[in-house]
Write a protein that holds these residues in place. Structure first.
Motif, PDB file in Angstrom:
ATOM      1  N   SER A  23      86.764  -9.568  75.750  1.00 34.92           N
ATOM      2  CA  SER A  23      85.664 -10.339  76.338  1.00 34.92           C
ATOM      3  C   SER A  23      84.645 -10.734  75.272  1.00 34.92           C
ATOM      4  CB  SER A  23      84.976  -9.522  77.440  1.00 34.92           C
ATOM      5  OG  SER A  23      85.883  -9.204  78.467  1.00 34.92           O
ATOM      6  N   ALA A  24      84.310  -9.798  74.389  1.00 38.32           N
ATOM      7  CA  ALA A  24      83.330 -10.089  73.336  1.00 38.32           C
ATOM      8  C   ALA A  24      83.877 -11.108  72.349  1.00 38.32           C
ATOM      9  CB  ALA A  24      82.934  -8.805  72.614  1.00 38.32           C
ATOM     10  N   LEU A  25      85.146 -10.992  72.001  1.00 39.45           N
ATOM     11  CA  LEU A  25      85.726 -11.940  71.047  1.00 39.45           C
ATOM     12  C   LEU A  25      85.764 -13.346  71.635  1.00 39.45           C
ATOM     13  CD1 LEU A  25      88.279 -11.364  68.425  1.00 39.45           C
ATOM     14  CD2 LEU A  25      88.757 -13.254  69.951  1.00 39.45           C
ATOM     15  N   THR A  26      86.148 -13.458  72.896  1.00 35.12           N
ATOM     16  CA  THR A  26      86.181 -14.765  73.554  1.00 35.12           C
ATOM     17  C   THR A  26      84.784 -15.374  73.632  1.00 35.12           C
ATOM     18  OG1 THR A  26      88.090 -14.085  74.847  1.00 35.12           O
ATOM     19  CG2 THR A  26      86.871 -15.983  75.649  1.00 35.12           C
ATOM     20  N   ALA A  27      83.788 -14.546  73.955  1.00 34.04           N
ATOM     21  CA  ALA A  27      82.416 -15.037  74.060  1.00 34.04           C
ATOM     22  C   ALA A  27      81.840 -15.403  72.691  1.00 34.04           C
ATOM     23  CB  ALA A  27      81.535 -13.987  74.721  1.00 34.04           C
ATOM     24  N   MET A  28      82.323 -14.756  71.650  1.00 33.48           N
ATOM     25  CA  MET A  28      81.795 -14.989  70.304  1.00 33.48           C
ATOM     26  C   MET A  28      82.408 -16.218  69.639  1.00 33.48           C
ATOM     27  SD  MET A  28      81.601 -12.058  67.432  1.00 33.48           S
ATOM     28  CE  MET A  28      80.760 -12.268  65.891  1.00 33.48           C
ATOM     29  N   LEU A  29      83.537 -16.649  70.127  1.00 30.42           N
ATOM     30  CA  LEU A  29      84.267 -17.747  69.481  1.00 30.42           C
ATOM     31  C   LEU A  29      83.429 -19.009  69.261  1.00 30.42           C
ATOM     32  CD1 LEU A  29      86.929 -18.590  68.241  1.00 30.42           C
ATOM     33  CD2 LEU A  29      87.706 -19.281  70.508  1.00 30.42           C
ATOM     34  N   PRO A  30      82.653 -19.478  70.256  1.00 26.93           N
ATOM     35  CA  PRO A  30      81.857 -20.698  70.006  1.00 26.93           C
ATOM     36  C   PRO A  30      80.806 -20.538  68.900  1.00 26.93           C
ATOM     37  CG  PRO A  30      82.040 -20.278  72.356  1.00 26.93           C
ATOM     38  CD  PRO A  30      82.580 -19.061  71.654  1.00 26.93           C
ATOM     39  N   ALA A  31      80.425 -19.310  68.590  1.00 28.93           N
ATOM     40  CA  ALA A  31      79.436 -19.089  67.538  1.00 28.93           C
ATOM     41  C   ALA A  31      80.050 -19.089  66.145  1.00 28.93           C
ATOM     42  CB  ALA A  31      78.701 -17.769  67.784  1.00 28.93           C
ATOM     43  N   VAL A  32      81.366 -18.928  66.050  1.00 34.52           N
ATOM     44  CA  VAL A  32      81.997 -18.846  64.731  1.00 34.52           C
ATOM     45  C   VAL A  32      82.948 -20.008  64.443  1.00 34.52           C
ATOM     46  CG1 VAL A  32      81.803 -16.336  64.627  1.00 34.52           C
ATOM     47  CG2 VAL A  32      83.892 -17.368  65.540  1.00 34.52           C
ATOM     48  N   ALA A  33      83.216 -20.830  65.458  1.00 34.32           N
ATOM     49  CA  ALA A  33      84.099 -21.988  65.260  1.00 34.32           C
ATOM     50  C   ALA A  33      83.323 -23.258  65.577  1.00 34.32           C
ATOM     51  CB  ALA A  33      85.324 -21.878  66.166  1.00 34.32           C
ATOM     52  N   PRO A  34      83.399 -24.268  64.707  1.00 29.81           N
ATOM     53  CA  PRO A  34      82.714 -25.528  64.991  1.00 29.81           C
ATOM     54  C   PRO A  34      83.213 -26.137  66.307  1.00 29.81           C
ATOM     55  CG  PRO A  34      83.600 -25.498  62.750  1.00 29.81           C
ATOM     56  CD  PRO A  34      84.134 -24.294  63.448  1.00 29.81           C
ATOM     57  N   ALA A  35      82.346 -26.851  66.992  1.00 30.70           N
ATOM     58  CA  ALA A  35      82.689 -27.407  68.307  1.00 30.70           C
ATOM     59  C   ALA A  35      83.917 -28.301  68.248  1.00 30.70           C
ATOM     60  CB  ALA A  35      81.496 -28.193  68.867  1.00 30.70           C
ATOM     61  N   ASP A  36      84.071 -29.058  67.154  1.00 34.08           N
ATOM     62  CA  ASP A  36      85.224 -29.961  67.068  1.00 34.08           C
ATOM     63  C   ASP A  36      86.532 -29.223  66.773  1.00 34.08           C
ATOM     64  OD1 ASP A  36      84.287 -29.317  64.509  1.00 34.08           O
ATOM     65  OD2 ASP A  36      85.093 -31.160  63.635  1.00 34.08           O
ATOM     66  N   ARG A  37      86.446 -27.934  66.413  1.00 26.10           N
ATOM     67  CA  ARG A  37      87.654 -27.150  66.144  1.00 26.10           C
ATOM     68  C   ARG A  37      87.832 -26.003  67.140  1.00 26.10           C
ATOM     69  NH1 ARG A  37      87.723 -26.573  59.584  1.00 26.10           N
ATOM     70  NH2 ARG A  37      87.743 -28.787  59.150  1.00 26.10           N
ATOM     71  N   LEU A  38      87.036 -25.976  68.166  1.00 22.81           N
ATOM     72  CA  LEU A  38      87.061 -24.871  69.117  1.00 22.81           C
ATOM     73  C   LEU A  38      88.396 -24.765  69.846  1.00 22.81           C
ATOM     74  CD1 LEU A  38      85.332 -22.587  70.150  1.00 22.81           C
ATOM     75  CD2 LEU A  38      84.395 -24.114  71.863  1.00 22.81           C
ATOM     76  N   LEU A  39      88.938 -25.895  70.260  1.00 23.61           N
ATOM     77  CA  LEU A  39      90.218 -25.884  70.966  1.00 23.61           C
ATOM     78  C   LEU A  39      91.330 -25.334  70.068  1.00 23.61           C
ATOM     79  CD1 LEU A  39      91.603 -26.629  73.621  1.00 23.61           C
ATOM     80  CD2 LEU A  39      92.042 -28.890  72.665  1.00 23.61           C
ATOM     81  N   ARG A  40      91.331 -25.778  68.825  1.00 21.47           N
ATOM     82  CA  ARG A  40      92.337 -25.292  67.876  1.00 21.47           C
ATOM     83  C   ARG A  40      92.160 -23.799  67.592  1.00 21.47           C
ATOM     84  NH1 ARG A  40      93.434 -27.831  61.872  1.00 21.47           N
ATOM     85  NH2 ARG A  40      95.214 -26.534  61.389  1.00 21.47           N
ATOM     86  N   ALA A  41      90.922 -23.363  67.441  1.00 21.05           N
ATOM     87  CA  ALA A  41      90.649 -21.947  67.190  1.00 21.05           C
ATOM     88  C   ALA A  41      91.098 -21.091  68.372  1.00 21.05           C
ATOM     89  CB  ALA A  41      89.155 -21.742  66.928  1.00 21.05           C
TER      90      ALA A  41
END
Length: 195
Positions: free
Chosen positions: A112-130
């Motif tokens: 849960s924490a990793l999923t919630a943290m993803l937008p803070a560490v991946a740029p918005a244009d690469r979020l889907l790929r991340a």
């Protein structure tokens, strides 16, 4: 850099999850011939996922890296304690259930924490790929852990417990390399997009 550390942490953590999912039922079957008890070892550690939304509520307002680190440390310590008990007194069904439930709760917090943290560490244009990269890694790492867990359980009862403990500490080390993140605001709480 932060995403890469999280990615490695997820990979290592999910190898552990795969080892656990394979090893605990094997160890349980070696302890008892009662199918109900073996089933309890498999099912009870999954129960935390039924209340995952309640367990994950604090993650929205806290440093998610702390939850990742705490989940890895608690799982590593629980496994070391279980390995010590297994070496001194042998493996038992209550021990396997207890360690399984602790690992299940840790898995809920970690994922849960990793999923919630993803937008803070991946740029918005690469979020889907991340996100796709993490999902693929989770599947591959758990799949790799399954045969390893069965093998280690066949070597010695404490072997999968010790392996997972050391590996969770490795995941914790990767998490510690990630700089502290500012929590991403909850869109629903702000009311954006609700009108």
């Amino acid at each position: 850099m932060a995403f890469r550390q999280l990615w490695w942490s997820l990979a290592v953590s999910n190898v552990c999850d795969g080892v656990r999912l394979a090893a605990l039922p094997v160890l349980a079957a070696a302890c008892t011939a009662q199918p109900l008890l073996v089933s309890a070892v498999v099912v009870l550690p999954r129960l935390p996922w039924l209340i995952a939304p309640l367990l994950a509520v604090p993650i929205d307002t806290a440093d998610r890296r702390r939850f990742l680190a705490a989940a890895d440390l608690s799982r590593g310590v629980a496994l070391l304690a279980a390995a010590a008990v297994a070496l001194l007194a042998g493996v038992s069904i209550p021990l396997l259930i207890a360690v399984g439930v602790v690992l299940g709760v840790g898995e809920v917090y970690f994922n849960s924490a990793l999923t919630a943290m993803l937008p803070a560490v991946a740029p918005a244009d690469r979020l889907l790929r991340a996100n796709a990269r993490l999902a693929t890694t989770e599947t591959v790492a758990q799949s790799a852990g399954h045969p390893l867990g069965g093998f280690l359980a066949g070597v010695a009862a404490a072997a999968p417990l010790v392996f997972d403990a050391v590996t969770y500490f490795g995941s914790w080390w990767f998490v510690r390399q990630v700089p502290p993140q500012v929590p991403v605001p909850n869109v629903a709480a702000r009311g954006d997009g609700l009108r």
